[in-house]
Design a protein around this motif. Sequence first.
Motif, PDB file in Angstrom:
ATOM      1  N   UNK A 113       0.838  -1.193   0.000  1.00  0.00           N
ATOM      2  CA  UNK A 113       0.000   0.000   0.000  1.00  0.00           C
ATOM      3  C   UNK A 113       0.875   1.246   0.000  1.00  0.00           C
ATOM      4  N   UNK A 114       0.479   2.219  -0.814  1.00  0.00           N
ATOM      5  CA  UNK A 114       1.028   3.569  -0.739  1.00  0.00           C
ATOM      6  C   UNK A 114      -0.053   4.421  -0.080  1.00  0.00           C
ATOM      7  N   UNK A 115       0.236   4.915   1.105  1.00  0.00           N
ATOM      8  CA  UNK A 115      -0.738   5.689   1.878  1.00  0.00           C
ATOM      9  C   UNK A 115      -0.257   7.131   1.960  1.00  0.00           C
ATOM     10  N   UNK A 116      -1.083   8.059   1.499  1.00  0.00           N
ATOM     11  CA  UNK A 116      -0.757   9.484   1.578  1.00  0.00           C
ATOM     12  C   UNK A 116      -1.719  10.177   2.535  1.00  0.00           C
ATOM     13  N   UNK A 117      -1.148  10.882   3.505  1.00  0.00           N
ATOM     14  CA  UNK A 117      -1.933  11.669   4.453  1.00  0.00           C
ATOM     15  C   UNK A 117      -1.595  13.134   4.188  1.00  0.00           C
ATOM     16  N   UNK A 118      -2.582  13.900   3.756  1.00  0.00           N
ATOM     17  CA  UNK A 118      -2.336  15.309   3.426  1.00  0.00           C
ATOM     18  C   UNK A 118      -3.227  16.217   4.261  1.00  0.00           C
ATOM     19  N   UNK A 119      -2.755  17.450   4.445  1.00  0.00           N
ATOM     20  CA  UNK A 119      -3.496  18.451   5.206  1.00  0.00           C
ATOM     21  C   UNK A 119      -3.628  19.719   4.363  1.00  0.00           C
ATOM     22  N   UNK A 120      -4.742  20.440   4.507  1.00  0.00           N
ATOM     23  CA  UNK A 120      -4.925  21.673   3.729  1.00  0.00           C
ATOM     24  C   UNK A 120      -3.851  22.696   4.089  1.00  0.00           C
ATOM     25  N   UNK A 121      -3.339  23.366   3.058  1.00  0.00           N
ATOM     26  CA  UNK A 121      -2.330  24.390   3.284  1.00  0.00           C
ATOM     27  C   UNK A 121      -0.915  23.859   3.347  1.00  0.00           C
ATOM     28  N   UNK A 122      -0.750  22.546   3.405  1.00  0.00           N
ATOM     29  CA  UNK A 122       0.582  21.951   3.443  1.00  0.00           C
ATOM     30  C   UNK A 122       0.997  21.536   2.029  1.00  0.00           C
ATOM     31  N   UNK A 123       2.230  21.802   1.647  1.00  0.00           N
ATOM     32  CA  UNK A 123       2.709  21.460   0.316  1.00  0.00           C
ATOM     33  C   UNK A 123       3.138  20.001   0.222  1.00  0.00           C
ATOM     34  N   UNK A 124       3.370  19.370   1.366  1.00  0.00           N
ATOM     35  CA  UNK A 124       3.814  17.989   1.380  1.00  0.00           C
ATOM     36  C   UNK A 124       2.805  17.103   2.100  1.00  0.00           C
ATOM     37  N   UNK A 125       2.844  15.821   1.769  1.00  0.00           N
ATOM     38  CA  UNK A 125       2.007  14.848   2.459  1.00  0.00           C
ATOM     39  C   UNK A 125       2.906  13.828   3.147  1.00  0.00           C
ATOM     40  N   UNK A 126       2.372  13.192   4.160  1.00  0.00           N
ATOM     41  CA  UNK A 126       3.100  12.136   4.855  1.00  0.00           C
ATOM     42  C   UNK A 126       2.812  10.837   4.130  1.00  0.00           C
ATOM     43  N   UNK A 127       3.862  10.200   3.622  1.00  0.00           N
ATOM     44  CA  UNK A 127       3.702   9.023   2.773  1.00  0.00           C
ATOM     45  C   UNK A 127       4.217   7.778   3.480  1.00  0.00           C
ATOM     46  N   UNK A 128       3.363   6.739   3.518  1.00  0.00           N
ATOM     47  CA  UNK A 128       3.725   5.455   4.103  1.00  0.00           C
ATOM     48  C   UNK A 128       3.728   4.388   3.019  1.00  0.00           C
ATOM     49  N   UNK A 129       4.749   3.553   3.016  1.00  0.00           N
ATOM     50  CA  UNK A 129       4.733   2.336   2.221  1.00  0.00           C
ATOM     51  C   UNK A 129       4.525   1.192   3.191  1.00  0.00           C
ATOM     52  N   UNK A 130       3.421   0.448   2.995  1.00  0.00           N
ATOM     53  CA  UNK A 130       3.040  -0.591   3.944  1.00  0.00           C
ATOM     54  C   UNK A 130       2.858  -1.936   3.255  1.00  0.00           C
ATOM     55  N   UNK A 131       3.137  -2.993   3.967  1.00  0.00           N
ATOM     56  CA  UNK A 131       2.808  -4.334   3.527  1.00  0.00           C
ATOM     57  C   UNK A 131       1.489  -4.738   4.154  1.00  0.00           C
ATOM     58  N   UNK A 132       0.555  -5.219   3.340  1.00  0.00           N
ATOM     59  CA  UNK A 132      -0.762  -5.602   3.838  1.00  0.00           C
ATOM     60  C   UNK A 132      -0.983  -7.092   3.629  1.00  0.00           C
ATOM     61  N   UNK A 133      -1.415  -7.763   4.685  1.00  0.00           N
ATOM     62  CA  UNK A 133      -1.656  -9.203   4.673  1.00  0.00           C
ATOM     63  C   UNK A 133      -3.057  -9.464   5.209  1.00  0.00           C
ATOM     64  N   UNK A 134      -3.570 -10.691   5.060  1.00  0.00           N
ATOM     65  CA  UNK A 134      -4.928 -10.972   5.550  1.00  0.00           C
ATOM     66  C   UNK A 134      -5.112 -10.723   7.043  1.00  0.00           C
ATOM     67  N   UNK A 135      -4.029 -10.802   7.822  1.00  0.00           N
ATOM     68  CA  UNK A 135      -4.165 -10.667   9.269  1.00  0.00           C
ATOM     69  C   UNK A 135      -3.240  -9.627   9.882  1.00  0.00           C
ATOM     70  N   UNK A 136      -2.600  -8.801   9.055  1.00  0.00           N
ATOM     71  CA  UNK A 136      -1.652  -7.829   9.611  1.00  0.00           C
ATOM     72  C   UNK A 136      -1.311  -6.762   8.592  1.00  0.00           C
ATOM     73  N   UNK A 137      -0.745  -5.674   9.107  1.00  0.00           N
ATOM     74  CA  UNK A 137      -0.210  -4.612   8.252  1.00  0.00           C
ATOM     75  C   UNK A 137       1.100  -4.145   8.876  1.00  0.00           C
ATOM     76  N   UNK A 138       2.098  -3.915   8.041  1.00  0.00           N
ATOM     77  CA  UNK A 138       3.391  -3.469   8.545  1.00  0.00           C
ATOM     78  C   UNK A 138       3.899  -2.287   7.748  1.00  0.00           C
ATOM     79  N   UNK A 139       4.650  -1.412   8.384  1.00  0.00           N
ATOM     80  CA  UNK A 139       5.196  -0.229   7.720  1.00  0.00           C
ATOM     81  C   UNK A 139       6.614  -0.525   7.245  1.00  0.00           C
ATOM     82  N   UNK A 140       6.884  -0.231   5.983  1.00  0.00           N
ATOM     83  CA  UNK A 140       8.226  -0.399   5.426  1.00  0.00           C
ATOM     84  C   UNK A 140       8.997   0.912   5.419  1.00  0.00           C
ATOM     85  N   UNK A 141       8.295   2.011   5.181  1.00  0.00           N
ATOM     86  CA  UNK A 141       8.973   3.309   5.175  1.00  0.00           C
ATOM     87  C   UNK A 141       7.960   4.416   5.409  1.00  0.00           C
ATOM     88  N   UNK A 142       8.462   5.566   5.853  1.00  0.00           N
ATOM     89  CA  UNK A 142       7.625   6.752   6.037  1.00  0.00           C
ATOM     90  C   UNK A 142       8.469   7.970   5.687  1.00  0.00           C
TER      91      UNK A 142
END
Length: 222
Positions: A113-142
């Motif tokens: 998963x590529x997850x982008x969290x953005x806020x109004x007025x901010x030029x950048x977003x917080x980006x997470x690369x995650x591994x998603x499985x049937x029973x778990x989720x893990x973060x690879x980078x932020x």
Amino acid sequence: MLRRAFAGSDAALLWRSLARRSLSSGAASAVDSIILRSLKEHYLEVSKMTPPPKVNPPSPYAVVKGSLDLDGPVLRRSYKEEEISISVMRLSNILPSGADDEDGDDAISQLFLHVDVSKPGQKESLHFLCGLYPDAVGIHSVCLRPKVSESSGATNMTKYEGRMFQELEQKMRDGFHAYIETRGINEKLFPFLQAWLYVKDHRNLMRWFKNVGTFINEQKPA
């Protein structure tokens, strides 16, 4: 099943046989006919595949309109003043061919998963690369990166993107996991995204058979 669509075809053997001869206009026409016939057969075979049961995304996520036919985010939601978007790809799109075949040719059991969290007025977003499985989720980078709407498409290769996630202290890693969990990034997304990817793979393969066939069959202008 999609990967096996080409299995059992004798088109390769016929091609090699014809390729040994000089490709006169007649031989070239025969080659075109072989490819077109094979494309049609596989198109019909794939068209008969049974789609997975319809699955709705967990609330409050909504499907991005047109996402099956476009590259980009699949799901989107609002969280307080934030906008969260999720893009997904199969593990096989990242690892070398055959590296994810332990569960069978068509297993879609490991997603990125590529997850982008953005806020109004901010030029950048917080980006997470995650591994998603049937029973778990893990973060690879932020990291922080330009918003999609603000980016020119060029990547600043010199910008510092922080430490490797596994190098962060445990308390900080736990905090980031809690951060995405409160925004609904968890294993409940898996059933929908698994079914969505199957349908997208199916559409892409059907479109590929059709487009290649149209290109080969197109007559040159007189």
